[in-house]
Design a protein around this motif. Structure first.
Motif: not given
Lengths: 764, 129
Positions: B96-105
């Protein structure tokens, strides 16, 4: 109500005549422990069998009570079948006796089935393998007896008694087309024993066919499958082998067959399979009627020896040790077929005569032992196999996919590989293998290392079947019904090509169209080129009579190519190189020209060369990004070797763009040429050729000589003038340039030239 | 022509990568001509960085067209991995954290492109791969 086919003693005299073992005791055993029992624990079944063994040989009991069983038992045909099979099973020595006995039983049986049993027994005599003789009747019993049982009831009865293995209702059978015999070709590892195979294979298909066709012709009749190759021969043979209602039963049938097949397969350890398949290979093209028995043979052979066959199929050359390991599971999986099948079989074999069942188990044991001994003698593979066996043994879910199903999938895959023209369908693969073989041959020449047998996937070249498909026409219907299918597609849209005739097209559009035209020309010419390149191969393959025609075609295509290159319908002269230039501007066009050049006639090739030289600066500019021009160098050099001096002279002229009259201080053309790798290399080549000609042929005309000298002087002047840094690095420097230049310049300049152009050997 | 077949791979442990990015590990039980797979005792393995987590899934039937690649797992070498196995909750959290980071970028990227007046690659024009 017990549904087992407890054998009925309708014709007891026959049995007494043959002195068979008592089935009555077995009958009782069945009643007590067998069919009705829900519990299918293999241990229990095993114990039952053990009891049977003990009781073998004891006196017969009157079969009165047996005869009083339900309707099912009053089935004469089954009983007879049972009797027969047991007869044949137990005493192959008494073959003639059996034959007698069986003949006497003629009347009560239906005709078709008659033939099946008679055939099988007749053939049995020919069979050398004792195992097969035994196995045959067991199978015939199965497929004879089984379909008559009310299958639904049986299913329900069995369901609770089935073990963990999932019920194979009809999915693998319905969803998949019926098992077909497939002409799968593999290189025969041993050319021997085709006869053996034939005899072995004959019995099974015959009796299978008899049963199937008799019962299930209807459902299959209307089935039209797109897979013509596969279905056409088969539909006439097998009715619908797997109608829904009897599918589970037939699954067991198949398993039994596999069981029998497994035994045979294990013995020759896969040697049989390739030869079987090799025989089957030529099948597809042959006409229908003759195909039938062979197809069936192939089919059965398929069932009989799948693992070995697979080894042949998928033993591609890059088959390092890792892929060796999967092979053992082939036979290992066969073993596995045997092992869980007893577990599955127990509930199902209850309907079989106990004696029968016992024999099956006996045979399984035999096979296991045999296989193990085979393993031991298998050499280095033995170790692998045993370890895999261990692993497989521990996996309770192994072999959910039956061998039959695996065969079916691989059969489909193999069918997809059949091709009428492998060079057309799979060009790169063919070439790859040719290269490999050449390498191998070369290696062999060098050293006599072990000749690696490159098992190549040799797929049969199917003859092109010309099907003129006529759309289905219905009789008596008003008008024509349009039935569209894959082979007869219906026209849905009327797509009309409207050519542009507008005059007010924009310039860009025109340019774009022109470019598109050029691209199309390139593509067309490429197709011609590929055809021409292919002619050599076709030439070799074709018959004598066809060859002139082929040559003619080839020539025609070459001419077409040239026309395409230079632009169609030119005037007397070729005033514009425009068309050619357009092609040359495109990267693919340049490559195309390079490939075409070897095929062109000398004049045509020279023409091309000239055109290129004439427009070289332009081309150079355009090529700046692609840098493909150097690819032309090779073919150009070939052309050059054959040019006479006059041509060479004019060529140099073109290259340097030296009109007779004016000579501007800076020759841009030549400069551009010199600054480009290709240009410089080309120039060198041309000069070298000229030098060659000059030095070799002393009788050159004065005129040409003058021209040449003049040109050379100019050339050298230019070369000297150009700063060294601006000079391109040529692809190759011909060795005779020094001698060339030495004719026209003095020593000092010669030295200059030498250093500048790195003409001296060693400096580079 | 050369051909590859999955028949030799039956009953072996495989790692299957699907088109939607999932990684399944299971015993290959059955195949067909479309490379539809039946995986047994399947485990979905989620990788985040150096960690991974296994979610047991049972039996999978995978339609062949959704398979990107698959390969046999060497049972001996299977445990020989530098990756660290963590619990399911943990790995899902990491994912989930990784997905969030991806979305942010991704958001930042889109923003930057917009500012420069360049076209934003939309999901419908992009291929899945």
């Amino acid at each position: 109500q017990s549904l087992e086919d407890c054998p009925l003693d309708e014709d007891e005299d026959a049995f007494q005549a043959l002195g068979e073992e008592d089935e009555d005791i077995d009958q009782f055993n069945d009643d007590t422990f067998g069919a009705g029992a829900v519990d299918d624990d293999w241990q229990e079944a095993h114990e039952r069998l053990a009891e049977l063994e003990d009781k073998a040989g004891s006196s017969r009991e009157p079969d009165g009570p047996v005869g009083n069983d339900g309707d099912v038992l009053g089935d004469p045909e089954d009983a007879l079948a049972e009797r027969l099979t047991r007869l044949v099973v137990d005493s192959e020595l008494e073959d003639p006796a059996i034959m007698q006995a069986m003949h006497t039983r003629d009347p009560p049986q239906p005709g078709a089935l008659n033939s099946s049993i008679w055939d099988s027994s007749a053939v049995l005599r020919r069979i050398r393998g004792p195992l097969l003789a035994q196995e045959m009747p067991s199978v015939s019993v199965l497929d004879y007896a089984l379909p008559q049982r009310p299958p639904q009831a049986r299913d329900e009865e069995r369901d609770p008694s089935e073990r963990a293995l999932p019920r194979r209702s009809s999915s693998p059978i319905i969803g998949s087309p019926p098992v077909r015999a497939v002409p799968i070709g593999t290189p025969p590892k041993q050319a021997a024993i085709p006869n053996f195979n034939q005899q072995i294979l004959c019995p099974k298909p015959v009796h299978i066919r008899a049963t199937m066709q008799q019962r299930y012709p209807a459902p299959y009749g209307e089935r039209m499958s797109p897979n013509q190759l596969c279905n056409v021969p088969n539909s006439s043979l097998l009715g619908h082998p797997f109608p829904h209602s009897v599918s589970p039963v037939l699954t067991h049938l198949q398993r039994a067959q596999l069981l029998g097949g497994a035994q045979v397969k294990l013995l020759p350890a896969g040697r049989m399979s390739p030869s079987q398949f090799a025989r089957v290979s030529g099948l597809v093209g042959s006409p229908l009627p003759s195909v039938n028995p062979k197809l069936l043979q192939g089919r059965v052979g398929q069932m009989m020896s799948p693992a070995g066959g697979f080894r042949a199929f998928f033993g591609a050359p890059p088959a390092p040790p890792p892929s060796q390991l999967p092979h053992p599971p082939g036979p290992g999986s066969h073993l596995q077929n045997l092992r869980p099948q007893p577990q599955m079989f127990r509930p199902d074999t209850t309907h079989l005569h106990p004696q029968h069942r016992r024999l099956l188990h006996q045979r399984q044991q035999q096979n296991r032992n045999q296989h193990r001994s085979l393993n031991g003698s298998g050499g280095d593979r033995g170790g692998h196999r045993s370890s895999h066996q261990e692993q497989i043994r521990k996996d309770p879910y192994a072999n959910l996919m039956l061998q039959r199903e695996k065969d079916w999938v691989s059969k489909i895959q193999m069918m997809q590989l059949q091709s009428t023209d492998p060079y057309l369908d799979d060009y790169y693969y063919q070439n790859y293998f040719q290269k490999l073989e050449k390498l191998a041959a070369a290696e062999e020449v060098h050293g006599d290392g072990p000749k690696k047998e490159r098992t190549k996937l040799i797929t049969p070249q199917v003859a092109k079947l010309e099907h003129t498909y006529k759309p289905v026409q219905f009789e008596g219907s008003l008008g024509k019904l349009t039935v569209s299918s894959v082979n007869n597609p219906r026209k849905m849209i009327d797509a009309v090509v409207t050519s542009r005739s507008e005059d007010d097209e924009t310039k860009e559009k025109q340019v774009r169209d022109k470019r598109r035209q050029t691209l199309v020309t390139i593509e067309k010419t490429y197709s011609l080129l590929l055809d021409v390149e292919d002619y050599e191969r076709r030439y070799l393959l074709s018959l004598e009579g066809e060859r002139p025609a082929l040559m003619g075609e080839r020539k025609q295509k070459i001419c077409d190519m040239y026309d395409n290159l230079r632009g169609k319908a030119p005037g007397q002269d070729r005033p514009s190189d425009d068309h050619f230039m357009q092609i040359m501007c495109i990267r693919k066009g340049k490559r195309l020209v390079a490939r075409i050049l070897p095929f062109l006639a000398p004049e045509q090739a020279t023409d091309v060369l000239m055109a290129t030289a004439r427009n070289l600066p332009f081309l150079i500019k355009k090529d700046a990004q692609d840098e493909v021009l150097p690819c032309l160098l090779r073919p150009f050099s070939h052309v050059l070797y054959h040019l006479p001096l006059g041509t060479v002279t004019s060529l140099v002229q073109q290259l340097m763009n030296l009109p007779q009259s004016a000579a501007s201080p800076t020759n841009l053309h030549l400069t551009a040429v010199l600054q480009n790798k290709f240009g410089l290399s080309l120039l060198y080549l041309v000069l070298s050729r000229g030098e060659e000609l000059q030095s070799s042929d002393t009788n050159t005309e004065l005129m040409q000589d003058n021209q040449w000298t003049e040109l050379m002087l100019m050339a050298t002047r230019e070369l000297l003038r150009i700063p060294q840094g601006a000079l391109a690095k040529p692809m190759s420097i011909p060795s005779n340039l020094i001698s060339l230049f030495s004719r026209y310049v003095d020593q000092q300049k010669l030295n200059l030239l030498e250093t500048k152009l790195h003409l001296v050997q060693g400096i580079r | 022509p050369g051909t590859a077949s999955l028949i030799q791979d039956i009953d072996k442990k495989h790692l299957v990568l699907l088109r939607d990015g999932r990684t399944l590990i299971g015993y290959l039980r059955s195949i067909d001509q479309f490379a539809n797979l039946v995986l047994h005792q399947t485990v979905e393995r989620i990788h985040v960085g150096k960690k991974y987590g296994d979610i047991p899934r049972g039996i999978f039937v995978v339609r062949g067209e959704n398979v990107v690649l698959l390969g046999e797992i060497d049972l001996e070498k299977e445990s020989d991995t530098p990756l660290q196995q963590v619990s399911i909750e943990e790995i899902l959290e990491e994912q989930r954290v990784e997905q969030q980071a991806k979305q942010e970028s991704e958001k930042l990227k889109v923003q930057a492109l917009k500012e420069r007046g360049l076209s934003v690659p939309r999901a419908d024009t992009l291929d899945e791969y």
